[in-house]
Enzyme design. Structure first.
Site, PDB file in Angstrom:
ATOM      1  CE  LYS A 113       3.427   4.873   7.911  1.00 19.04           C
ATOM      2  NZ  LYS A 113       1.902   4.733   8.405  1.00 19.04           N
ATOM      3  CE1 TYR A 146      -2.151   3.189   2.901  1.00 17.95           C
ATOM      4  CE2 TYR A 146      -3.399   2.677   1.018  1.00 17.95           C
ATOM      5  CZ  TYR A 146      -3.299   3.469   1.978  1.00 17.95           C
ATOM      6  OH  TYR A 146      -4.090   4.645   2.356  1.00 17.95           O
ATOM      7  CG  ASP A 183       6.112   3.819   0.061  1.00 21.59           C
ATOM      8  OD1 ASP A 183       4.697   3.592  -0.127  1.00 21.59           O
ATOM      9  OD2 ASP A 183       6.465   4.714   0.780  1.00 21.59           O
TER      10      ASP A 183
HETATM   11  P1  KE4 Z   1      -0.250   8.571   4.611  1.00 20.60           P
HETATM   12  O1  KE4 Z   1      -0.979   9.104   3.296  1.00 20.60           O
HETATM   13  O2  KE4 Z   1      -1.087   7.594   5.319  1.00 20.60           O
HETATM   14  O3  KE4 Z   1       0.516   9.475   5.241  1.00 20.60           O
HETATM   15  O4  KE4 Z   1       0.755   7.490   4.168  1.00 20.60           O
HETATM   16  C1  KE4 Z   1       0.270   6.680   3.014  1.00 20.60           C
HETATM   17  C2  KE4 Z   1       1.575   5.228   3.230  1.00 20.60           C
HETATM   18  C3  KE4 Z   1       2.367   5.337   2.231  1.00 20.60           C
HETATM   19  N1  KE4 Z   1       3.350   4.427   1.902  1.00 20.60           N
HETATM   20  C4  KE4 Z   1       3.441   3.395   3.142  1.00 20.60           C
HETATM   21  C5  KE4 Z   1       4.371   2.025   2.921  1.00 20.60           C
HETATM   22  C6  KE4 Z   1       2.562   3.251   4.121  1.00 20.60           C
HETATM   23  O5  KE4 Z   1       2.479   2.303   5.153  1.00 20.60           O
HETATM   24  C7  KE4 Z   1       1.464   4.416   4.187  1.00 20.60           C
HETATM   25  C8  KE4 Z   1       0.330   4.399   5.254  1.00 20.60           C
HETATM   26  N2  KE4 Z   1       0.216   3.324   6.284  1.00 20.60           N
HETATM   27  C9  KE4 Z   1      -1.020   3.146   6.757  1.00 20.60           C
HETATM   28  C10 KE4 Z   1      -0.693   1.935   7.964  1.00 20.60           C
HETATM   29  N3  KE4 Z   1      -0.589   0.643   7.227  1.00 20.60           N
HETATM   30  C11 KE4 Z   1      -1.454   4.363   7.472  1.00 20.60           C
HETATM   31  C12 KE4 Z   1      -2.673   3.998   8.579  1.00 20.60           C
HETATM   32  C13 KE4 Z   1      -3.942   4.479   7.925  1.00 20.60           C
HETATM   33  O6  KE4 Z   1      -4.141   4.140   6.784  1.00 20.60           O
HETATM   34  O7  KE4 Z   1      -4.802   5.146   8.878  1.00 20.60           O
END
Ligand code: KE4
Length: 421
Positions: A267, A144, A239
């Site tokens: 993060k 993701y 990523d």
């Molecule tokens: P954000 O847009 O949520 O800041 O980041 C997206 C993203 C991009 N790449 C990776 C590898 C990620 O893990 C994420 C977001 N991770 C999720 C947890 N699995 C965020 C939690 C959520 O969606 O509330």
């Protein structure tokens, strides 16, 4: 366990927010039950509105590698409040953070700060397409990268066929610019390059997958991606939103020794505030406006509050590299002891307990997990004050605030679950 106030807040929230939450996973649909509404956090713990406290292994989904309300981060935020919150104009501290990021991740020769991981990956893809003049992207099932339209796809019928939308609202024309391949499949990657190489702008991958649960790369997999991208003029995007500053100070690219063309971060670099970044080879990044003709912008990009929190976090990690071995040892003590029939995947301080004999090497093997058994496991721990990610297909995170007592208690409760249910 009393969750009455959380239940009432959830009902009230659902009257004004979709599902009562601002991000779907928080609704506990993957495990059932009422999601505790959190009142505060401190160190390794969070406290809900009903007075329950939990050892927190979510850590805001990765950012809080030093725990909740880490002193230097809080002080940094307070110091900015005395001068302002946002200017929409350049500030010195943005340069400092970009320099600190480049120092830790040398492949990021130029860095652009944005506000979320999704923005970072969306921008990286646009950059790769603009730089190569090509349209197609390879991603991997179970990975993701944020809610970027063209990446919310599932595999087409064949191994190297174009993707199909995995959510309403994404036109097939967007989805068909992405190939979704099995993670860790050398054959699938070779076949996709064999068929589409001349039109492949990018390969984007979580170098250690965390979004199907924790799934490490097979030996040689990242190296294969690197070699094929180099050979065919395709850009390799790692990523590292989750793995950056998490699995090593320099992220997975440092741990596994693979140099990407573009990296996305998030993060940890925001210290718990909204901040992410993308960056890479100078000749590529210079194509980004205002220097180049590939547009990307953001009202609050590089804002002083988030940048100061991120700076304090990154600088502390750089000054204390011993943190990485500490959190790895604590994660091992918490999660590694699993009985037969259960598979624990762990890289550093990110781990997942899969309820399947395994091995778990991709989405197909991950989704064989017994999610009902995971639900029982999740609530058994929650009722005993241990807060895991509310999904079989997420990674748990250990912070520098997790004590030896926290992790030995966690291991004991896990052992009790395996012994009694
Ligand atoms: P954000 O847009 O949520 O800041 O980041 C997206 C993203 C991009 N790449 C990776 C590898 C990620 O893990 C994420 C977001 N991770 C999720 C947890 N699995 C965020 C939690 C959520 O969606 O509330």
């Amino acid at each position: 366990m009393n969750l009455s106030r959380s239940a009432a807040l959830l009902e009230r929230g659902q009257a004004v927010i979709p599902g009562g939450v601002n991000s779907p996973v928080r609704a506990f649909r993957g495990v059932g039950g009422t999601p505790p509404f959190i009142a505060r956090g401190e160190g390794s713990r969070i406290y809900d509105v009903d007075g329950n406290s939990y050892i927190d292994y979510v850590g805001s989904w990765g950012p809080l590698i030093l725990g909740h309300r880490f002193g230097a981060v809080i002080e940094a935020i307070h110091s900015v409040l005395d001068v302002g919150t946002s200017f929409g104009a350049p500030t010195e501290r943005e340069i400092e953070l970009a320099e600190e990021i480049r120092g830790a991740v040398p492949s990021m020769e130029l860095v652009r700060l944005v506000n979320s991981g999704t923005e970072a990956t969306m921008s990286a893809l646009r950059l790769a397409r603009g730089f190569t003049g090509r349209d197609l992207t390879i991603k991997f099932e179970g990975c993701y990268h944020g809610h970027v339209d063209s990446l919310l796809v599932k595999a087409g019928s064949g191994m190297a066929t174009l993707g199909i939308a995995d959510t309403a609202g994404v036109p097939e024309s967007f989805a068909s610019t992405t190939l979704a391949l099995p993670f860790n499949s050398f054959d699938a990657v070779e076949a996709a390059f064999g068929k589409h190489a001349s039109n492949l702008a990018a390969v984007i991958v979580e170098p250690v997958a965390g979004n199907m649960g924790c799934v490490p790369p097979r030996p040689g997999f990242l190296e294969l991606l690197r070699e094929l991208c180099t050979r065919h003029g395709t850009l390799l995007i790692l990523d590292e939103v989750m793995t950056g500053f998490r699995v090593a100070l320099g992220g997975a690219q440092e741990r596994f020794g693979v140099r990407p063309d573009i990296t996305t971060l998030g993060k940890v670099i925001g210290g718990g505030l909204p901040l992410a970044a993308y960056g890479g080879r100078r000749e590529i990044m210079r194509r980004i406006a205002p220097e180049g003709n590939i547009y990307q912008a953001g009202t609050l990009s590089g804002n002083p509050l988030a940048v100061s929190a991120g700076l304090a976090m990154v600088r502390h990690l750089k000054r204390h590299p011993e943190i990485y071995s500490q959190i790895e040892e604590r994660a091992s003590a918490a999660f590694d002891a699993a009985p037969p029939g259960v598979t624990v995947n762990r890289i550093g301080s990110m781990a997942t307990v899969f309820f399947t004999p395994g091995p778990v090497t991709d989405w197909e093997s991950a989704k064989r997990s017994d999610t009902n058994r995971f639900k029982q496991f999740f609530h058994f721990l929650l009722e005993r004050g241990i807060y895991l990610p509310p999904s079989q297909f997420e990674a748990a995170f250990v912070s520098a605030a997790h004590s030896p007592e926290d992790v030995s208690y966690t291991a004991r409760v896990m052992a009790e679950f395996f012994a009694t249910t």
